[in-house]
Write a protein that holds these residues in place. Structure first.
Motif, PDB file in Angstrom:
ATOM      1  N   VAL A   1      48.506  45.065  49.981  1.00 40.07           N
ATOM      2  CA  VAL A   1      47.424  44.081  50.108  1.00 40.07           C
ATOM      3  C   VAL A   1      47.896  42.687  49.714  1.00 40.07           C
ATOM      4  N   THR A   2      48.597  42.578  48.587  1.00 42.64           N
ATOM      5  CA  THR A   2      48.934  41.249  48.070  1.00 42.64           C
ATOM      6  C   THR A   2      49.893  40.490  48.983  1.00 42.64           C
ATOM      7  N   ASP A   3      50.799  41.193  49.676  1.00 37.09           N
ATOM      8  CA  ASP A   3      51.717  40.506  50.598  1.00 37.09           C
ATOM      9  C   ASP A   3      50.946  39.806  51.716  1.00 37.09           C
ATOM     10  N   VAL A   4      49.915  40.479  52.213  1.00 38.14           N
ATOM     11  CA  VAL A   4      49.085  39.892  53.272  1.00 38.14           C
ATOM     12  C   VAL A   4      48.312  38.697  52.728  1.00 38.14           C
ATOM     13  N   LEU A   5      47.760  38.842  51.529  1.00 38.23           N
ATOM     14  CA  LEU A   5      46.988  37.744  50.943  1.00 38.23           C
ATOM     15  C   LEU A   5      47.882  36.541  50.627  1.00 38.23           C
ATOM     16  N   ASP A   6      49.099  36.795  50.150  1.00 39.01           N
ATOM     17  CA  ASP A   6      50.036  35.699  49.885  1.00 39.01           C
ATOM     18  C   ASP A   6      50.371  34.944  51.173  1.00 39.01           C
ATOM     19  N   HIS A   7      50.586  35.701  52.240  1.00 38.20           N
ATOM     20  CA  HIS A   7      50.905  35.082  53.532  1.00 38.20           C
ATOM     21  C   HIS A   7      49.751  34.196  54.010  1.00 38.20           C
ATOM     22  N   LEU A   8      48.522  34.626  53.708  1.00 43.69           N
ATOM     23  CA  LEU A   8      47.345  33.870  54.131  1.00 43.69           C
ATOM     24  C   LEU A   8      46.937  32.803  53.119  1.00 43.69           C
ATOM     25  N   LYS A   9      47.712  32.731  51.999  1.00 40.30           N
ATOM     26  CA  LYS A   9      47.420  31.781  50.922  1.00 40.30           C
ATOM     27  C   LYS A   9      46.014  31.999  50.326  1.00 40.30           C
ATOM     28  N   VAL A  10      45.687  33.268  50.137  1.00 42.76           N
ATOM     29  CA  VAL A  10      44.415  33.654  49.513  1.00 42.76           C
ATOM     30  C   VAL A  10      44.687  34.019  48.055  1.00 42.76           C
ATOM     31  N   GLU A  11      43.936  33.438  47.138  1.00 44.84           N
ATOM     32  CA  GLU A  11      44.084  33.767  45.721  1.00 44.84           C
ATOM     33  C   GLU A  11      43.583  35.188  45.456  1.00 44.84           C
ATOM     34  N   TRP A  12      44.305  35.922  44.630  1.00 50.67           N
ATOM     35  CA  TRP A  12      43.878  37.297  44.350  1.00 50.67           C
ATOM     36  C   TRP A  12      44.046  37.641  42.870  1.00 50.67           C
ATOM     37  N   LYS A  13      43.242  38.581  42.438  1.00 50.13           N
ATOM     38  CA  LYS A  13      43.374  39.162  41.107  1.00 50.13           C
ATOM     39  C   LYS A  13      43.303  40.676  41.234  1.00 50.13           C
ATOM     40  N   ILE A  14      43.906  41.360  40.266  1.00 45.58           N
ATOM     41  CA  ILE A  14      43.928  42.824  40.293  1.00 45.58           C
ATOM     42  C   ILE A  14      43.190  43.380  39.081  1.00 45.58           C
ATOM     43  N   PHE A  15      42.275  44.281  39.343  1.00 39.95           N
ATOM     44  CA  PHE A  15      41.631  45.064  38.292  1.00 39.95           C
ATOM     45  C   PHE A  15      42.202  46.478  38.394  1.00 39.95           C
ATOM     46  N   SER A  16      43.075  46.854  37.461  1.00 39.26           N
ATOM     47  CA  SER A  16      43.808  48.118  37.582  1.00 39.26           C
ATOM     48  C   SER A  16      43.505  49.091  36.445  1.00 39.26           C
ATOM     49  N   GLU A  17      42.294  49.040  35.939  1.00 35.61           N
ATOM     50  CA  GLU A  17      41.923  49.902  34.823  1.00 35.61           C
ATOM     51  C   GLU A  17      41.254  51.213  35.250  1.00 35.61           C
ATOM     52  N   VAL A  18      41.264  51.485  36.543  1.00 39.34           N
ATOM     53  CA  VAL A  18      40.630  52.710  37.022  1.00 39.34           C
ATOM     54  C   VAL A  18      41.474  53.930  36.647  1.00 39.34           C
ATOM     55  N   ARG A  19      40.828  54.933  36.123  1.00 46.65           N
ATOM     56  CA  ARG A  19      41.457  56.222  35.816  1.00 46.65           C
ATOM     57  C   ARG A  19      40.734  57.315  36.584  1.00 46.65           C
ATOM     58  N   PRO A  20      41.305  58.535  36.609  1.00 46.71           N
ATOM     59  CA  PRO A  20      40.566  59.638  37.243  1.00 46.71           C
ATOM     60  C   PRO A  20      39.181  59.787  36.615  1.00 46.71           C
ATOM     61  N   ASP A  21      38.211  60.129  37.439  1.00 52.70           N
ATOM     62  CA  ASP A  21      36.822  60.242  36.988  1.00 52.70           C
ATOM     63  C   ASP A  21      36.369  58.938  36.323  1.00 52.70           C
ATOM     64  N   PRO A  22      36.286  57.843  37.078  1.00 54.95           N
ATOM     65  CA  PRO A  22      35.937  56.540  36.485  1.00 54.95           C
ATOM     66  C   PRO A  22      34.631  56.611  35.718  1.00 54.95           C
ATOM     67  N   ASP A  23      34.619  55.933  34.575  1.00 53.89           N
ATOM     68  CA  ASP A  23      33.446  56.035  33.716  1.00 53.89           C
ATOM     69  C   ASP A  23      32.644  54.739  33.687  1.00 53.89           C
TER      70      ASP A  23
END
Length: 384
Positions: A46-68
């Motif tokens: 995803v980020t490679d495409v967004l970088d190419h399009l010059k779109v700012e991005w952030k990542i929320f990577s705190e998801v675990r199995p069975d999200p609470d």
């Protein structure tokens, strides 16, 4: 879910060719994923495409199995702060379910229209990219809460088999049986119609053709795409028709013993099918006829309805064996004492579960208890 309705609200892109067009005119995108997807670099899809399009991005990577609930709250706070035009969920069912809840509750919190929501599954199992379902857990109560709302439908789903070719065989097996369980339960549930049947039937045929192939040869891309498509079709079927007792039981069982959802479904499926069909009662139910139709579809039918229903149950057990999935709950290493200590609680939760409401055979907590005990040690007819 209603017999007189059929809804497909999500656009499906097969492969990456049209992917970049999703973000035309956008300036900010939030990616919801898990720690592994982030740290392994898979998120660059995803980020490679967004970088190419010059779109700012952030990542929320705190998801675990069975999200609470706590994870969802953190994600909502991030959306409200960042204000993206789109949220992209990258990962398995947990990441997509978490993103659904995050996007939904963020819109409620801000009292504003929700942003565009894109789901990119990296496992072939949950079908979450096509559903209005999400399952969020509450660890304090050892419970899982199914959310059902049309606002949970992703706007776009991207099905790219390249993202699943490195999935380990054990996960391929569990998620593949999850697909089959979705299709079977949607096909026999009380709200099924011709349209959901068509999706469920095709999903089951694809599983028959491709699950064992991609389990044995993970780089078989035809098989990988076939299972990816099957997962999506099964998702369309069950979000429109509903599910059944397998899922009602698997939700509470998985919450109590931290068993992956697909594996829980696979173990419970043959036992619930036996109950639904009346295979171990004095008389077959009408559900047995539907299982016989599935046997015909899979080319394993017997000379009559009873034989065909039993053939389907045997085949599911054989699939579990060939996929390295235990035949019983006991084989998971769960002691009888530990299991029985929460059995009454699980029976009540399974009966109350929204998925159980569309099971094709009425059941009581005592019926569910008997099925759980059968699934524990594999002895049919036990329950005392």
């Amino acid at each position: 879910m209603a017999k007189d309705m059929f809804h497909v609200g999500t656009q499906v892109l097969i492969g990456k060719e049209r992917f970049s067009g999703i973000f035309d005119g956008m300036t900010k995108v939030l990616i919801v994923t898990d720690k592994f997807m982030h740290e392994s670099g898979t998120v660059s899809y995803v980020t490679d495409v967004l970088d190419h399009l010059k779109v700012e991005w952030k990542i929320f990577s705190e998801v675990r199995p069975d999200p609470d609930i706590m994870t969802v709250s953190k994600g909502v706070a991030m959306i409200l702060e960042f204000q993206p035009q789109a949220v992209v969920a990258l990962g398995g069912g947990s990441s997509i379910d978490a993103a659904k809840a995050i996007v939904y509750f963020a819109a409620k919190e801000s009292n504003a229209p929700r942003c565009k929501f894109v789901a990119i599954p990296t496992t072939s199992g949950t079908g979450s990219e096509m559903t209005n379902f999400a399952v969020i857990s509450n660890p304090e109560k050892a419970a899982k809460y199914p959310l059902v709302n049309d606002e949970l439908y992703p706007d776009i789903a991207v099905l790219d088999a390249e993202l699943v070719k490195t999935v380990p065989p054990a996960i391929t097996a569990a998620t593949g049986m999850d697909v089959f369980t979705h299709a079977v339960e949607a096909f026999v549930c009380t709200e099924a119609n011709h349209f959901t049947d068509a999706c469920a039937e095709k999903a089951m045929k694809l599983v028959r053709s491709y699950l064992l192939r991609c389990y044995k040869n993970p780089e078989d891309m035809e098989a990988r795409q076939g299972m990816h498509d099957a997962s999506c079709l099964a998702g369309i079927a069950f979000t429109n028709a509903g599910l059944g007792l397998v899922h009602g039981m698997a939700h509470t069982f998985g919450a109590h013993f931290h068993v992956p959802h697909g594996k829980a479904n696979a173990i419970l499926l043959p036992y619930v099918m036996g109950f639904n069909a009346g295979c171990y009662d004095s008389q077959l139910t009408d559900v047995a006829k539907k299982y016989a139709r599935i046997s015909r579809l899979l080319r394993i039918e017997g000379p009559g309805i009873r034989q065909s229903a039993f053939s389907l149950i045997r085949t599911m057990r054989q699939y579990n064996t060939r996929l390295g999935i235990p035949a019983t709950i006991k084989e998971l290493g769960i002691s009888k004492e530990e299991f029985e200590s929460v059995l009454d609680e699980m029976c009540k939760a399974a009966k109350a579960d929204n998925c159980t409401s569309t099971n094709p055979r009425e059941c009581t907590p005592e019926d569910i208890r008997k099925i759980f005990l059968q699934a524990y040690d594999g002895k049919i007819g036990t329950g005392r």
